[in-house]
Write a protein that holds these residues in place. Sequence first.
Motif, PDB file in Angstrom:
ATOM      1  N   SER A  11       0.837  -1.198   0.000  1.00  0.00           N
ATOM      2  CA  SER A  11       0.000   0.000   0.000  1.00  0.00           C
ATOM      3  C   SER A  11       0.871   1.247   0.000  1.00  0.00           C
ATOM      4  O   SER A  11       2.081   1.190   0.269  1.00  0.00           O
ATOM      5  CB  SER A  11      -0.907   0.005   1.231  1.00  0.00           C
ATOM      6  OG  SER A  11      -0.127   0.163   2.409  1.00  0.00           O
ATOM      7  N   VAL A  12       0.245   2.395  -0.276  1.00  0.00           N
ATOM      8  CA  VAL A  12       0.977   3.661  -0.238  1.00  0.00           C
ATOM      9  C   VAL A  12       1.491   3.916   1.169  1.00  0.00           C
ATOM     10  O   VAL A  12       2.638   4.352   1.372  1.00  0.00           O
ATOM     11  CB  VAL A  12       0.071   4.824  -0.699  1.00  0.00           C
ATOM     12  CG1 VAL A  12       0.802   6.159  -0.538  1.00  0.00           C
ATOM     13  CG2 VAL A  12      -0.353   4.632  -2.151  1.00  0.00           C
ATOM     14  N   GLU A  13       0.652   3.628   2.175  1.00  0.00           N
ATOM     15  CA  GLU A  13       1.064   3.837   3.564  1.00  0.00           C
ATOM     16  C   GLU A  13       2.292   3.011   3.918  1.00  0.00           C
ATOM     17  O   GLU A  13       3.209   3.504   4.589  1.00  0.00           O
ATOM     18  CB  GLU A  13      -0.097   3.494   4.505  1.00  0.00           C
ATOM     19  CG  GLU A  13      -1.261   4.464   4.472  1.00  0.00           C
ATOM     20  CD  GLU A  13      -2.221   4.196   3.328  1.00  0.00           C
ATOM     21  OE1 GLU A  13      -3.209   4.927   3.199  1.00  0.00           O
ATOM     22  OE2 GLU A  13      -1.983   3.244   2.538  1.00  0.00           O
ATOM     23  N   GLU A  14       2.313   1.769   3.457  1.00  0.00           N
ATOM     24  CA  GLU A  14       3.468   0.908   3.727  1.00  0.00           C
ATOM     25  C   GLU A  14       4.708   1.418   2.998  1.00  0.00           C
ATOM     26  O   GLU A  14       5.823   1.358   3.529  1.00  0.00           O
ATOM     27  CB  GLU A  14       3.160  -0.527   3.306  1.00  0.00           C
ATOM     28  CG  GLU A  14       4.274  -1.527   3.560  1.00  0.00           C
ATOM     29  CD  GLU A  14       4.644  -1.697   5.020  1.00  0.00           C
ATOM     30  OE1 GLU A  14       5.790  -2.090   5.290  1.00  0.00           O
ATOM     31  OE2 GLU A  14       3.785  -1.424   5.887  1.00  0.00           O
ATOM     32  N   SER A  15       4.522   1.935   1.783  1.00  0.00           N
ATOM     33  CA  SER A  15       5.653   2.492   1.022  1.00  0.00           C
ATOM     34  C   SER A  15       6.243   3.700   1.743  1.00  0.00           C
ATOM     35  O   SER A  15       7.474   3.857   1.817  1.00  0.00           O
ATOM     36  CB  SER A  15       5.195   2.902  -0.385  1.00  0.00           C
ATOM     37  OG  SER A  15       4.810   1.794  -1.147  1.00  0.00           O
ATOM     38  N   ILE A  16       5.389   4.554   2.287  1.00  0.00           N
ATOM     39  CA  ILE A  16       5.852   5.723   3.045  1.00  0.00           C
ATOM     40  C   ILE A  16       6.616   5.271   4.286  1.00  0.00           C
ATOM     41  O   ILE A  16       7.686   5.788   4.608  1.00  0.00           O
ATOM     42  CB  ILE A  16       4.661   6.620   3.436  1.00  0.00           C
ATOM     43  CG1 ILE A  16       4.028   7.236   2.192  1.00  0.00           C
ATOM     44  CG2 ILE A  16       5.113   7.725   4.393  1.00  0.00           C
ATOM     45  CD1 ILE A  16       2.733   7.988   2.455  1.00  0.00           C
ATOM     46  N   LYS A  17       6.054   4.310   4.985  1.00  0.00           N
ATOM     47  CA  LYS A  17       6.683   3.775   6.196  1.00  0.00           C
ATOM     48  C   LYS A  17       8.071   3.220   5.881  1.00  0.00           C
ATOM     49  O   LYS A  17       9.039   3.484   6.607  1.00  0.00           O
ATOM     50  CB  LYS A  17       5.792   2.689   6.796  1.00  0.00           C
ATOM     51  CG  LYS A  17       6.317   2.030   8.067  1.00  0.00           C
ATOM     52  CD  LYS A  17       5.255   1.112   8.643  1.00  0.00           C
ATOM     53  CE  LYS A  17       5.770   0.336   9.855  1.00  0.00           C
ATOM     54  NZ  LYS A  17       6.753  -0.701   9.476  1.00  0.00           N
TER      55      LYS A  17
END
Length: 240
Positions: free
Chosen positions: A81-87
């Motif tokens: 997910s985008v959130e995981e990519s940011i993390k």
Amino acid sequence: MLQIQRNFYILIFLFVLSCNKEVKTSFSEINITTENNAIVEVNVPEANGKKTITEQINSEITKTIAAALHIGDPDSVPSVSVEESIKRFNEEFQDFKRDFPETELPWEAQIDGEVVYQSPEIICVAITTYTNTGGAHGLSNVTFLNFNATTGNKISNEKLITDFEAFKKMAKPYFDKAIAEKEHAIFDTEAFQLPANIGYTEDGLVLLYNTYEIAPYSTGIIEFKIPYEEAEPFLAFNHL
């Protein structure tokens, strides 16, 4: 009794008509972030409407963001997910700081997207990314995502153009004019190739070469626009 039957058939007709009516894909802008995130900003469009269509579009946007934030082998971008990519991007930065505490250069990533074209046949989304992971300079990149408006499937360049060789011949003078405006840049014009990014816009087809695609960093992004009256004979999708 006849009046009741008539009203019943009218209701059935209206119900069927509403079921068959196409739900147009719409877009809203969303900002995506995570806790403890101070170096990544993501503002992109999100498709809304028929689920089978919007899931395809939103999935490709997510993949593009994941690729931009991925550190490492570009051929092994994880499906996250985008959130995981940011993390993960933030975690890579923290690891980098631990390994090189003397380095003061910050990391940053800015990702913005917009719908640059939409018709009953095709939708084009442009994703612009800027990332800086502590090098001498950051890297900007533009990705055009073309979608079949009726299915949501991503359209490859090969499916976008009906005759690649004829189209390339027509596009060459536009390319020559674009590079003529670049100072101190050297190009092998005889080895002209179409770019990885071709996108629909309101007033023409944009061909865009990202930094390093065909020239040194100092040359920057190279792009030019071909009017639809010139490009139309070669387009697999109607631009109207």
